[in-house]
Write a protein that holds these residues in place. Sequence first.
Motif, PDB file in Angstrom:
ATOM      1  N   LEU A  54       0.850  -1.190   0.000  1.00 53.81           N
ATOM      2  CA  LEU A  54       0.000   0.000   0.000  1.00 53.81           C
ATOM      3  C   LEU A  54       0.884   1.237   0.000  1.00 53.81           C
ATOM      4  O   LEU A  54       1.880   1.307   0.731  1.00 53.81           O
ATOM      5  CB  LEU A  54      -0.922   0.008   1.214  1.00 53.81           C
ATOM      6  CG  LEU A  54      -2.043   1.055   1.248  1.00 53.81           C
ATOM      7  CD1 LEU A  54      -3.271   0.510   1.971  1.00 53.81           C
ATOM      8  CD2 LEU A  54      -1.596   2.346   1.927  1.00 53.81           C
ATOM      9  N   LEU A  55       0.523   2.210  -0.831  1.00 54.31           N
ATOM     10  CA  LEU A  55       1.214   3.491  -0.885  1.00 54.31           C
ATOM     11  C   LEU A  55       0.231   4.591  -0.514  1.00 54.31           C
ATOM     12  O   LEU A  55      -0.905   4.593  -0.980  1.00 54.31           O
ATOM     13  CB  LEU A  55       1.761   3.748  -2.292  1.00 54.31           C
ATOM     14  CG  LEU A  55       2.822   2.770  -2.797  1.00 54.31           C
ATOM     15  CD1 LEU A  55       3.083   3.000  -4.279  1.00 54.31           C
ATOM     16  CD2 LEU A  55       4.116   2.895  -2.000  1.00 54.31           C
ATOM     17  N   THR A  87      -0.554  -3.292  -5.942  1.00 49.96           N
ATOM     18  CA  THR A  87      -0.345  -2.359  -4.834  1.00 49.96           C
ATOM     19  C   THR A  87      -1.517  -1.386  -4.732  1.00 49.96           C
ATOM     20  O   THR A  87      -1.973  -0.845  -5.732  1.00 49.96           O
ATOM     21  CB  THR A  87       0.959  -1.562  -5.040  1.00 49.96           C
ATOM     22  OG1 THR A  87       2.065  -2.462  -5.036  1.00 49.96           O
ATOM     23  CG2 THR A  87       1.153  -0.521  -3.944  1.00 49.96           C
ATOM     24  N   VAL A  88      -1.996  -1.173  -3.518  1.00 51.48           N
ATOM     25  CA  VAL A  88      -3.078  -0.226  -3.260  1.00 51.48           C
ATOM     26  C   VAL A  88      -2.488   1.170  -3.125  1.00 51.48           C
ATOM     27  O   VAL A  88      -1.446   1.352  -2.477  1.00 51.48           O
ATOM     28  CB  VAL A  88      -3.845  -0.605  -1.974  1.00 51.48           C
ATOM     29  CG1 VAL A  88      -4.942   0.417  -1.677  1.00 51.48           C
ATOM     30  CG2 VAL A  88      -4.442  -2.002  -2.116  1.00 51.48           C
ATOM     31  N   VAL A  89      -3.138   2.158  -3.724  1.00 51.97           N
ATOM     32  CA  VAL A  89      -2.696   3.549  -3.632  1.00 51.97           C
ATOM     33  C   VAL A  89      -3.839   4.397  -3.089  1.00 51.97           C
ATOM     34  O   VAL A  89      -4.961   4.320  -3.594  1.00 51.97           O
ATOM     35  CB  VAL A  89      -2.266   4.097  -5.013  1.00 51.97           C
ATOM     36  CG1 VAL A  89      -1.892   5.570  -4.908  1.00 51.97           C
ATOM     37  CG2 VAL A  89      -1.105   3.287  -5.581  1.00 51.97           C
ATOM     38  N   HIS A 206     -11.527  -1.717   3.852  1.00 49.86           N
ATOM     39  CA  HIS A 206     -11.561  -2.073   2.437  1.00 49.86           C
ATOM     40  C   HIS A 206     -10.159  -1.979   1.827  1.00 49.86           C
ATOM     41  O   HIS A 206      -9.722  -2.880   1.091  1.00 49.86           O
ATOM     42  CB  HIS A 206     -12.530  -1.141   1.708  1.00 49.86           C
ATOM     43  CG  HIS A 206     -12.657  -1.410   0.244  1.00 49.86           C
ATOM     44  ND1 HIS A 206     -12.924  -2.657  -0.274  1.00 49.86           N
ATOM     45  CD2 HIS A 206     -12.549  -0.576  -0.829  1.00 49.86           C
ATOM     46  CE1 HIS A 206     -12.990  -2.595  -1.600  1.00 49.86           C
ATOM     47  NE2 HIS A 206     -12.750  -1.338  -1.951  1.00 49.86           N
ATOM     48  N   LEU A 207      -9.433  -0.914   2.136  1.00 50.32           N
ATOM     49  CA  LEU A 207      -8.079  -0.747   1.622  1.00 50.32           C
ATOM     50  C   LEU A 207      -7.142  -1.821   2.179  1.00 50.32           C
ATOM     51  O   LEU A 207      -6.308  -2.370   1.449  1.00 50.32           O
ATOM     52  CB  LEU A 207      -7.548   0.641   1.968  1.00 50.32           C
ATOM     53  CG  LEU A 207      -8.317   1.823   1.390  1.00 50.32           C
ATOM     54  CD1 LEU A 207      -7.683   3.138   1.843  1.00 50.32           C
ATOM     55  CD2 LEU A 207      -8.374   1.764  -0.124  1.00 50.32           C
ATOM     56  N   LEU A 208      -7.287  -2.125   3.462  1.00 50.19           N
ATOM     57  CA  LEU A 208      -6.459  -3.167   4.062  1.00 50.19           C
ATOM     58  C   LEU A 208      -6.720  -4.519   3.409  1.00 50.19           C
ATOM     59  O   LEU A 208      -5.785  -5.286   3.136  1.00 50.19           O
ATOM     60  CB  LEU A 208      -6.728  -3.256   5.564  1.00 50.19           C
ATOM     61  CG  LEU A 208      -6.129  -2.165   6.436  1.00 50.19           C
ATOM     62  CD1 LEU A 208      -6.601  -2.321   7.873  1.00 50.19           C
ATOM     63  CD2 LEU A 208      -4.593  -2.193   6.377  1.00 50.19           C
ATOM     64  N   GLN A 209      -7.978  -4.822   3.158  1.00 46.96           N
ATOM     65  CA  GLN A 209      -8.297  -6.112   2.541  1.00 46.96           C
ATOM     66  C   GLN A 209      -7.713  -6.216   1.132  1.00 46.96           C
ATOM     67  O   GLN A 209      -7.181  -7.258   0.744  1.00 46.96           O
ATOM     68  CB  GLN A 209      -9.807  -6.336   2.505  1.00 46.96           C
ATOM     69  CG  GLN A 209     -10.180  -7.762   2.077  1.00 46.96           C
ATOM     70  CD  GLN A 209     -11.666  -7.984   2.061  1.00 46.96           C
ATOM     71  OE1 GLN A 209     -12.375  -7.300   1.358  1.00 46.96           O
ATOM     72  NE2 GLN A 209     -12.143  -8.955   2.823  1.00 46.96           N
ATOM     73  N   LEU A 210      -7.791  -5.126   0.375  1.00 49.34           N
ATOM     74  CA  LEU A 210      -7.193  -5.122  -0.959  1.00 49.34           C
ATOM     75  C   LEU A 210      -5.679  -5.316  -0.876  1.00 49.34           C
ATOM     76  O   LEU A 210      -5.088  -6.040  -1.693  1.00 49.34           O
ATOM     77  CB  LEU A 210      -7.504  -3.811  -1.675  1.00 49.34           C
ATOM     78  CG  LEU A 210      -8.949  -3.602  -2.137  1.00 49.34           C
ATOM     79  CD1 LEU A 210      -9.116  -2.197  -2.711  1.00 49.34           C
ATOM     80  CD2 LEU A 210      -9.341  -4.641  -3.184  1.00 49.34           C
ATOM     81  N   ALA A 211      -5.043  -4.676   0.103  1.00 50.84           N
ATOM     82  CA  ALA A 211      -3.599  -4.819   0.268  1.00 50.84           C
ATOM     83  C   ALA A 211      -3.229  -6.250   0.646  1.00 50.84           C
ATOM     84  O   ALA A 211      -2.204  -6.788   0.192  1.00 50.84           O
ATOM     85  CB  ALA A 211      -3.094  -3.837   1.330  1.00 50.84           C
TER      86      ALA A 211
END
Length: 257
Positions: A54-55, A87-89, A206-211
């Motif tokens: 994640l960035l 990578t999640v941004v 949601h962002l954590l799960q994607l990461a």
Amino acid sequence: MKLKIGHLYPDLLEIYSDRGNITVLRKRAEWRGIEVQVDRISIGDDVNLVEYDLLFSGGGEDREQMQVAEDLLRKRDTLLRAVASGTVVLAICGSYQLLGHYFETVNGHRIEGVGLLDFYTIGGQRRLTGNVVSKLTIFNFECTVVGYENHSGRTYLGPGVAPLATVVSGHGNNGEDGLEGVVQGTVFGTYLHGPVLAKNPLLADHLLQLALKRRTDRPYLPPLEDEWEWLAHERLVRKFARMKLTCPRRVYNEVDR
């Protein structure tokens, strides 16, 4: 399990406590037993962004944006490879604007973006400020997202991307089309400060799960005891939009368990 987060330009892009989003991500992961490493990445650093799950980058003034833009263009190839790898941004305000084609300031100066997403930004004479309530879909449920905006730029999305949310109360991307932010795959841009993830725990998860999907084929985030966070979110929704909370407090897909 370990997540690796890159905090881009924390020394230059940090207004309205945007760095608090890093704290939220770290703590909501650690409370679930997930180890988190956060690296600070700034101008001149030679780094392989593909290494990060994640960035994150926050907001800043035009002067800082100009400095960051030059360096970000030099990091463009590694950023593109990172996004292609999953990578999640998450980019806030000024950082959000730099993900597009360009930001033309109110004085006519053009700051070149990295062209990661299909949009552009034009500076306006009047700043768009105030609290925002918007709606978006997370985990297949329509949810509310709240935050604070303060930007002169008017962002216009191209056909290649989708808005992150639709505005219920506030200005959003440009104060005209009722849209807020942008999303394409694992890349998210928004004008919402706050820090936005502290006010919106479901978006943070949601962002954590994607990461986590970069680490495992079946990411799962167990529920947290986050009653106070949700009470704060619900109160803000009622205060700024005079509406009841629409999203469930805990939403986890069976397929991800």
